[in-house]
Design an enzyme around this catalytic site. Structure first.
Site, PDB file in Angstrom:
ATOM      1  N   CYS A   1      52.790  69.935  14.885  1.00 12.69           N
ATOM      2  CA  CYS A   1      51.319  70.253  15.082  1.00 12.69           C
ATOM      3  C   CYS A   1      50.822  69.211  16.039  1.00 12.69           C
ATOM      4  O   CYS A   1      51.023  68.044  15.937  1.00 12.69           O
ATOM      5  CB  CYS A   1      50.581  70.111  13.708  1.00 12.69           C
ATOM      6  SG  CYS A   1      48.998  70.726  14.083  1.00 12.69           S
ATOM      7  N   PRO A   2      50.186  69.736  16.913  1.00 20.83           N
ATOM      8  CA  PRO A   2      50.033  71.042  17.360  1.00 20.83           C
ATOM      9  C   PRO A   2      50.765  71.740  18.158  1.00 20.83           C
ATOM     10  O   PRO A   2      50.351  73.009  18.611  1.00 20.83           O
ATOM     11  CB  PRO A   2      48.522  71.006  18.142  1.00 20.83           C
ATOM     12  CG  PRO A   2      48.603  69.719  18.869  1.00 20.83           C
ATOM     13  CD  PRO A   2      49.538  68.827  18.099  1.00 20.83           C
TER      14      PRO A   2
END
Length: 81
Positions: free
Chosen positions: A17-18
């Site tokens: 993430c992200p």
């Protein structure tokens, strides 16, 4: 794993993430309405992020699966995206 006939594959395994959702966003911009993308990721946060991404941007989350630490998603590009 579901064996849907996909138009595109996005392999985001090993990313965190992200990055998986950022790559997904960029790839969806290149698809035509109605095309189906198969996303594969290893980041568990995609279980939360991908459905929200689809809802927010008007894509259809057709199916999802978990198989040996891989989170898979079949996403159809929506008409308003």
């Amino acid at each position: 794993m579901n064996k849907l006939n996909t138009d595109h594959i996005l392999d985001a395994r090993g990313l965190y993430c992200p990055e998986p959702v950022m790559l997904l966003h960029g790839r969806m911009d290149t698809l035509q309405t109605g095309e189906l993308l198969h996303l594969m990721a290893t980041d568990p946060s995609t279980q939360r992020d991908v459905p929200k991404f689809c809802t927010f941007l008007g894509h259809e989350l057709v199916d999802q699966y978990v198989e040996e630490l891989v989170f898979g998603y079949f996403i159809r590009k929506g008409p308003t995206a």
